[in-house]
Design an enzyme around this catalytic site. Structure first.
Site, PDB file in Angstrom:
ATOM      1  N   VAL B  16       0.841  -1.206   0.000  1.00 23.88           N
ATOM      2  CA  VAL B  16       0.000   0.000   0.000  1.00 23.88           C
ATOM      3  C   VAL B  16       0.874   1.254   0.000  1.00 23.88           C
ATOM      4  CG1 VAL B  16      -1.796   1.301   1.199  1.00 23.88           C
ATOM      5  CG2 VAL B  16      -1.873  -1.200   1.185  1.00 23.88           C
ATOM      6  N   GLY B 135     -11.768  -1.316   2.451  1.00 20.49           N
ATOM      7  CA  GLY B 135     -10.757  -0.876   1.485  1.00 20.49           C
ATOM      8  C   GLY B 135     -11.113   0.328   0.663  1.00 20.49           C
ATOM      9  N   GLY B 188      -3.304 -16.388  -2.423  1.00 22.83           N
ATOM     10  CA  GLY B 188      -2.975 -15.136  -1.743  1.00 22.83           C
ATOM     11  C   GLY B 188      -4.179 -14.419  -1.152  1.00 22.83           C
ATOM     12  N   LYS B 206     -13.689  -4.035  12.422  1.00 26.08           N
ATOM     13  CA  LYS B 206     -14.372  -3.153  11.469  1.00 26.08           C
ATOM     14  C   LYS B 206     -15.799  -2.859  11.929  1.00 26.08           C
ATOM     15  CE  LYS B 206     -11.532  -4.794   7.626  1.00 26.08           C
ATOM     16  NZ  LYS B 206     -11.433  -5.816   6.554  1.00 26.08           N
TER      17      LYS B 206
END
Lengths: 437, 437
Positions: B16, B135, B188, B206
């Site tokens: 990121v 995100g 992944g 969250k």
């Protein structure tokens, strides 16, 4: 709290204005806590000040017929009148007086948005309009702020509830447009004069607003190519259904990279019916709901979904803007202005690249398929697939459906003109642009 | 433009951080136009300052291993380290120094968010965290600002991509959880130690962040009831499919009006698998995508959809926050702070009202159905429907599926305990909460 109240003037006391007044009055303590100061309605413009308006919870002396006087005595002017005048003059006066403005007026913003944004920036005040596009759906602020570090490449939206209600109903029942429109009118989903909705003009103004924000470029309603839904038949909808598709009226804004001498990207903004794969997220948007699909370089695909109209949903967006502006008044600041720095050229509709589905009715004679196919090829329009419908032996006619690869609008238009004039071609039954198929 | 640059320090140079640095460097002119001043990276924290990092486009002397020094010399500190320490100490120091902070650290915010928001407000700076939940999806700013004039009543979100990938794959292939988890790890989508995802802890943090914002109340991760997906079998997913449903791991935050002596509303926040009708908008969320459904008093139902993870999507959210904070530095202001004024009580999970689907395996003997049904009735749990599965004549067992009306978690738990002890009951095969069925 003893902070000085933030004063609000409401221009327009229809269903949205009434809901805004009701919430600000009923939940005054919540608004005070969220803003950091009381939020107080000091005036509401009405046509007839003597009418009973006790349901708003406002004292009777708040109501006035003096619009000019009203905009001079509030920190925040909320414009819910619609139309370009006198809304434009009143907003201009409010901004010049240093008031922040909240508006839901897409027609005005589509036409005069750039000047008004500029005026707000010069006077260091907020001009917010979350309710102008897609009603309750938070969309303007996400585009303007959340995606401010990303690059939007495409916006694809169902932004008119009336036409979505009509197309969804036609899809589910097989009915024709006139019957469904009449039903929509009787249910209150369409107005007595439905022109602004069904001809796409409402979506056109919203497309201009979205494109301006998304591409940091001034786009006006008149820059947006617009086609409505009145040309769609029950047979178009059924043919779409048989092909696993649905037809939606979309507002489309694209950033297009161009090769060649001109170079540099341009902006393409248009409103028209689109053939959409049933698996596309926008295809599932039912009834009068709105949804906007946004593609960006970094975030990828995003979708925002919710109610696009109605008193309470629109009031939700207006109230969010009021809180936003009020917080800024309390802190002595203002939010991000509009930026038009990119100043991209608006491309003519003829340059827009789309895939098309063209249905042609032909006499079932030898050679006709070759001639029609050549008409595409002569314009450089590449055919992806062709399907021949069941032959109607009684009249000797056959139906051909062509799906093209991406082609410029102008090349397709020339192709269709040529096909119409071919011998043995009875008619071009429909021409539809396709997305996500 | 000769305006003084806004300086940025990056704490963390993973995927990121690298994407954020690349964009700020490559699109420097765009950022300058949008912010009104150049945005300049003055330092990036790394473990090894000698490694080649030319792909970021940053000069080599920007990289440093001195975190403490770095947070003292930037206007905006971007924290992408994750974990609670040293992130918390560094963010605290930055805020105390008057820097604005952008973070994607859900674990830290779920645990210490309230103190950090408070600290940011005291120092008049921004603390933004759009990337911490879902995100790339603009969600934090819409909740905090766009809906600031509305009343959120419920938030229902798919906020963990790993578990959604697993459950979606199980639904589409019929495979069991262990096999799909192994595949997710090889692709992944899941980490070598998948605990934080599959046990629901990531979604739990969250949920706390979303509930705090939605209800103007301090909710910490430890306030959130949490159940993961490890107890779900291929048979559970298949049974859901047969019933026209899908199982999703949801973060749920509800504002509950309570009758009786206690009075006043409370907040109920939880993470657990949910049986969802296939027609519910959240049911169509595929693979590792995220989506959040929000219900409000005025706007009605809203949905936000997009990518919940990945370098570029997360960078989109971080960059939006950087632009937001940078604009405020230029104008000498800051955005809306967190408000916790409502201070609602967090209700115990036992008080939460849900509909349940309970599958029970019983010996096919007379009277057993009556005894099981009575176990529900004794606890005041009302049965909406009962379905008896195909009898397996070879072992004399039958499968009963009960769908209840809304019932308190505690009453259901007691019912299940009672049923387990009944004669002729072999097992309670599954207990699932249902939404939108």
């Amino acid at each position: 709290m003893t902070t000085k109240p933030i004063t609000v003037a409401l221009l327009g006391s229809g269903v949205v204005g009434t809901a805004v007044a009701r919430e600000l009055t009923r939940n005054a303590a919540d608004f005070e806590a969220r803003v950091g100061a009381p939020v107080q309605i000091v005036g509401a413009l009405v046509r007839d000040a003597s009418k009973d308006r006790s349901e708003t919870g406002l004292p009777a002396d708040v109501f006035t017929t003096d619009a000019e006087g009203l905009v001079e005595r509030a920190d925040i002017v909320v414009e819910l009148m619609g139309g370009t005048e006198p809304a434009k003059s009143l907003i201009t006066k409010a901004l010049e007086n240093g008031a922040s403005v909240v508006t839901a007026n897409k027609a005005l913003l589509g036409e005069a948005g750039p000047e008004l944004y500029q005026l707000a920036m010069e006077h260091g005040v907020d001009l917010s309009y979350e309710a102008a596009v897609a009603g309750a759906i938070p969309l303007i602020r996400p585009l303007r702020e959340s995606l401010a570090g990303d690059e939007v490449t495409k916006v694809l939206g169902i932004v008119n509830g009336t036409t979505n209600f009509i197309l969804d109903k036609m899809d589910r029942t097989g009915a024709n447009l006139e019957d469904v429109l009449a039903e929509a009118q009787s249910l209150g989903y369409a107005e007595a004069d439905p022109t602004a909705d069904v001809e796409g003009h409402d979506a056109q103004a919203k497309a201009a607003i979205l494109a301006s924000l998304a591409f940091h470029t001034r786009v006006r309603t008149s820059d947006v190519h617009c086609e409505g839904i009145m040309g769609l038949t029950a047979e178009d909808i059924k043919a779409a259904r048989r092909a696993g598709c649905v037809i939606k009226l979309l507002a489309i804004a694209e950033k297009v990279e161009r090769d060649g001498a001109d170079g540099g990207p341009g902006v393409n903004v248009r409103v028209h019916p689109v053939l959409l794969a049933r698996s596309h997220p926008l295809a599932t948007v039912r009834e009068a709901f709105n949804a906007v699909f946004v593609e960006t370089k970094l975030a990828g695909e995003l979708m925002f979904y919710g109610r696009g109209a109605g008193g309470d949903p629109t009031a939700s967006a207006v109230l969010g803007d009021i809180v936003h502006a009020a917080r800024h008044r309390v802190s002595g600041s203002h939010g991000a202005g509009e930026s038009a720095y990119a100043n991209l050229p608006i491309l003519p509709i003829g340059e827009s690249l789309t895939r098309y589905v063209v249905r042609v009715e032909v006499a079932d004679e030898p050679g006709v398929l070759g001639r029609v196919t050549s008409a595409f090829g002569d314009q450089g329009v590449s055919i992806e697939s062709m399907r021949q419908g069941v032959r109607r032996s009684e009249d000797g006619l056959a139906s051909l459906t062509f799906m093209t690869h991406e082609a410029p609008e102008s090349a397709l238009a020339t192709t269709v003109d040529t096909i119409k004039k071919l011998p043995d071609v009875t008619s071009v039954t429909s021409v539809l642009r396709a997305e996500g198929i």
